[in-house]
Design a protein around this motif. Structure first.
Motif, PDB file in Angstrom:
ATOM      1  N   PRO A   1       0.857  -1.091   0.016  1.00  0.00           N
ATOM      2  CA  PRO A   1       0.012  -0.171   0.008  1.00  0.00           C
ATOM      3  C   PRO A   1       0.927   1.280  -0.170  1.00  0.00           C
ATOM      4  CG  PRO A   1      -0.723  -1.484   1.607  1.00  0.00           C
ATOM      5  CD  PRO A   1       0.534  -2.002   1.356  1.00  0.00           C
ATOM      6  N   ALA A   2       0.422   2.338  -0.642  1.00  0.00           N
ATOM      7  CA  ALA A   2       1.146   3.519  -0.778  1.00  0.00           C
ATOM      8  C   ALA A   2       1.240   4.208   0.489  1.00  0.00           C
ATOM      9  CB  ALA A   2       0.568   4.719  -1.653  1.00  0.00           C
ATOM     10  N   PHE A   3       0.443   4.182   1.242  1.00  0.00           N
ATOM     11  CA  PHE A   3       0.445   4.829   2.735  1.00  0.00           C
ATOM     12  C   PHE A   3       0.018   3.685   3.798  1.00  0.00           C
ATOM     13  CE2 PHE A   3      -0.359   8.088  -0.338  1.00  0.00           C
ATOM     14  CZ  PHE A   3       0.916   8.908  -0.105  1.00  0.00           C
ATOM     15  N   LEU A   4       0.119   4.064   4.906  1.00  0.00           N
ATOM     16  CA  LEU A   4      -0.212   3.148   6.011  1.00  0.00           C
ATOM     17  C   LEU A   4      -1.442   2.722   6.143  1.00  0.00           C
ATOM     18  CD1 LEU A   4       0.768   1.638   8.701  1.00  0.00           C
ATOM     19  CD2 LEU A   4       0.106   3.748  10.006  1.00  0.00           C
ATOM     20  N   PHE A   5      -2.571   3.246   5.895  1.00  0.00           N
ATOM     21  CA  PHE A   5      -3.947   2.767   5.896  1.00  0.00           C
ATOM     22  C   PHE A   5      -4.701   3.046   4.519  1.00  0.00           C
ATOM     23  CE2 PHE A   5      -3.161   4.037  10.200  1.00  0.00           C
ATOM     24  CZ  PHE A   5      -3.326   2.726  10.943  1.00  0.00           C
ATOM     25  N   SER A   6      -3.884   2.923   3.326  1.00  0.00           N
ATOM     26  CA  SER A   6      -4.465   2.927   2.065  1.00  0.00           C
ATOM     27  C   SER A   6      -5.400   1.777   1.679  1.00  0.00           C
ATOM     28  CB  SER A   6      -3.265   3.106   0.851  1.00  0.00           C
ATOM     29  OG  SER A   6      -2.632   4.310   1.045  1.00  0.00           O
ATOM     30  N   GLY A   7      -6.594   2.061   1.303  1.00  0.00           N
ATOM     31  CA  GLY A   7      -7.536   0.933   0.973  1.00  0.00           C
ATOM     32  C   GLY A   7      -8.479   0.534   2.098  1.00  0.00           C
ATOM     33  N   LEU A   8      -8.137   1.068   3.389  1.00  0.00           N
ATOM     34  CA  LEU A   8      -9.054   0.771   4.428  1.00  0.00           C
ATOM     35  C   LEU A   8      -9.928   1.752   5.003  1.00  0.00           C
ATOM     36  CD1 LEU A   8      -6.136  -1.011   6.804  1.00  0.00           C
ATOM     37  CD2 LEU A   8      -7.838  -2.205   5.194  1.00  0.00           C
ATOM     38  N   LEU A   9      -9.876   3.006   4.353  1.00  0.00           N
ATOM     39  CA  LEU A   9     -10.746   4.011   4.633  1.00  0.00           C
ATOM     40  C   LEU A   9     -12.008   3.972   3.763  1.00  0.00           C
ATOM     41  CD1 LEU A   9      -7.879   6.861   5.192  1.00  0.00           C
ATOM     42  CD2 LEU A   9      -8.872   5.292   6.616  1.00  0.00           C
ATOM     43  N   LYS A  10     -12.821   4.264   4.320  1.00  0.00           N
ATOM     44  CA  LYS A  10     -14.192   3.938   3.662  1.00  0.00           C
ATOM     45  C   LYS A  10     -15.120   5.299   3.936  1.00  0.00           C
ATOM     46  CE  LYS A  10     -16.617   0.602   2.610  1.00  0.00           C
ATOM     47  NZ  LYS A  10     -17.318  -0.595   2.841  1.00  0.00           N
TER      48      LYS A  10
END
Length: 615
Positions: free
Chosen positions: A316-325
């Motif tokens: 992932p590009a950043f620590l929580f990329s793809g986990l934020l909705k």
């Protein structure tokens, strides 16, 4: 009695779901003849046999083989397991290490010789099939017919030839969609951005391709690959085929496209399918050239960055990329400007009203604070285990009821077998007795297999889980600052997070965040086990079909969740024969996206105990 697992697969449109049942039936008959107990069945429907990576059935089989649930894998033929030579060898190696044999009806027990010869033959079959398919599609394109797929603005022509077979590849213009195509070209040539065009189309409730919302990438696509509305030459009456070729990534099993040399492209004039005139087409091309010159340095920088990352693991590009909705539209939150997260549906499509953005460092600090201080508490863990035990007890009661039914059926079957044996001993043998005996034996094996299934135990929970968890997450947070440990620490932290839902608050710039944690990841980190994807066996990719999404299915109401301000009733669900549940808590007090949050330890208001969310 040897335990066996049955595996079946079908892949093409020429087969149907009944093919799976047929394979299972003949495999069950073979298991009954060999006096093997069927310990489980595994299947992959409508999934290619060229790679095991995206096949959940074969991945589950490998997991259970490693767990020692059976000693034999029984299939109709080796090509039902896999046609890929390398995959066959890897599967054979993994199963052999687990002490599991592969037996097929066509080849018998599989040995190294079968792996080498049959694997090579299957690989050659796939290569020959691909060449024949490619040759057939080229002939179709050269006759002015589509080589596959349906472009926006056209309809499929359905008619039959003289033999009653469907004529494939014919298209006709869809007048309503053609009007939208002309609108897109005009607006783009007039200077509107693809993002603005997509927003206008969505605002006017005009459905995009396949009935979905419009996005900027749907319009702009990729200039070199010829994708996107504004790059499609079919709109000026030219079919371009063989622009791309597709190869499978050996690590993930997914197809990756590569651009063919332009000399290999096949172009065919189809003036009857023209939608855009030359003047408008050239105007759009001129605008595209101006954009390319204007952003030339940016394009070079992006390509250089991607080339640098090409040979590394995809992270992932950043620590929580793809986990934020986004809590308003259920879409993704992503980086929309420098180091700021925003709703991508609003930014790219204009289909969401959530205009709140938040700095990346702010939301990361809030999530880490929530993971460390609020996600796990002794009360939450106690309640989670209690609810898990209640659901498991319910399943146990249902299992005992089924066991009683099976025991009665087993007694009846054994009386039938004893009666046949007694008749044979008395000299009353008939050929039909053998068929009846085989059927009774098969039923007996199936019932015994069900009765011997042992439900999963409630996981052991350390009494000081909250304190241990907090200490370990704090260590991981500190390790993020160490370049050598950053990637491992980030991966471990992401394993604790199911998703983070962001909602606009009542005040200006306020963003509320709710963290849903992965309980199994929490238990792994407390126990010291290495956190890993439970679908991972051979590859690093989640094992599921490219066109399928595996979502949990509800199996019943859970319990009243506790919290300081509200009580909710949520669902406990089952996925892949496992109970799955997550932990829910407020990340911290609602904070403005424009300022750094106050440390969670200084909070005096808001939910302190959090709540449990069962999935």
């Amino acid at each position: 009695m040897a335990r066996t697992a049955l595996y079946a697969r079908y892949s093409s449109d020429m087969q149907s779901t009944s093919s799976i049942d047929d394979q299972f039936r003949i495999c069950r008959d073979q298991a009954a003849r060999e006096k093997w107990k069927v310990a489980g069945t595994y299947k992959d429907a409508a999934i290619s046999g060229a790679s095991v990576t995206l096949r959940p059935g074969i991945q589950a089989l490998l997991q259970d083989a490693t767990a020692g649930k059976f000693e034999i894998v029984l299939a109709e033929a080796l090509d039902r397991v896999s046609r890929d030579q390398a995959d066959v060898a890897i599967l054979f190696k993994h199963l052999k290490f687990a002490g599991v044999k592969i037996v097929t009806l066509a080849e018998g027990e599989i040995s190294e010789l079968h792996v080498g010869l049959k694997g090579t033959m299957n690989a050659l079959f796939l290569k020959d099939l691909a060449a024949k398919t490619h040759r057939g599609l080229r002939g179709r394109v050269e006759k002015g017919k589509a080589g596959g797929g349906l472009c926006y603005g056209y309809d499929v022509v359905k008619r039959l030839d003289g033999n009653g077979d469907p004529i494939r590849g014919e298209r006709k213009i869809n007048k309503a969609e053609a009007t939208i195509v002309r609108r897109i070209f005009r607006e783009f040539a007039d200077g509107n951005s693809p993002k603005a065009i997509a927003r206008d189309l969505n605002r006017d409730n005009i459905p995009g391709p396949f009935g979905k919302n419009w996005g900027d990438t749907t319009i702009r696509g990729h200039v070199n690959r010829g994708t996107g509305i504004i790059h499609n030459e079919l709109y000026v009456g030219v079919i371009v085929w063989n622009r791309l070729r597709y190869i499978k990534n050996p690590e993930t099993g997914r197809r990756v496209s590569r651009i063919n040399p332009e000399a290999e492209w096949i172009r065919t004039e189809v003036p009857e399918l023209r939608i855009i005139d030359d003047e408008l087409w050239q105007a759009a091309r001129q605008r595209q050239r101006e954009i390319s010159v204007k952003f030339e340095n940016v394009t070079k920088g992006v390509r250089a960055y991607r080339a640098k990352k090409l040979n590394g693991l995809r992270r992932p590009a950043f620590l929580f990329s793809g986990l934020l909705k986004c809590g308003c539209c259920d879409g993704q939150y992503g980086i929309i400007t420098k180091d700021r997260y925003g709703c991508l549906n609003r930014n790219r499509r204009g289909t969401c009203d959530n205009g709140r953005t938040i700095r990346r460092d702010v939301i990361e600090e809030r999530i880490l604070a929530g993971l460390t201080k609020k996600l796990v508490s002794a009360e939450n863990v106690t309640e989670a285990v209690r609810a898990y035990a209640e659901e498991l007890n319910q399943q146990n009661r249902e299992c005992r009821a089924q066991t009683d039914i099976d025991r009665k059926a087993l007694d009846k079957i054994e009386r039938g077998i004893a009666g046949i044996m007694s008749a044979i001993e008395d000299g009353m043998y008939q050929p039909s007795m053998k068929t009846r005996m085989d059927d009774l034996e098969r039923q007996k094996v199936e019932i015994l297999a069900r009765m011997e299934d042992v439900p999963s135990d409630v996981p052991d929970i350390h009494p000081n889980i909250a304190q241990i968890y907090k200490a370990k997450v704090t260590q991981l947070s500190d390790a993020l600052a160490d370049p050598e440990l950053h990637n491992q620490a980030a991966e471990a932290i992401r394993a604790l997070v199911g998703e983070v839902v962001l909602m606009p608050g009542d005040k200006r710039g306020e963003v509320n965040a709710t963290l849903r944690g992965e309980l199994m990841g929490i238990l792994d980190i407390v126990s010291g086990r290495k956190t890993q994807n439970r679908s991972q066996v051979i590859t690093k990719e989640v094992a599921c079909s490219r066109n399928q999404s595996r979502k949990p299915q509800p199996i019943g109401l859970g319990f009243l969740l506790f919290g300081r301000c509200e009580i909710r009733i949520l669902h406990l669900v089952k996925q892949d024969n496992r109970l799955i549940y997550k932990v829910l808590c407020e990340v911290d007090e609602p904070q403005s996206g424009e300022a750094n949050p106050t440390p969670a330890s200084n909070k005096t208001k808001g939910p302190q105990s959090g709540a449990l969310l069962f999935y």
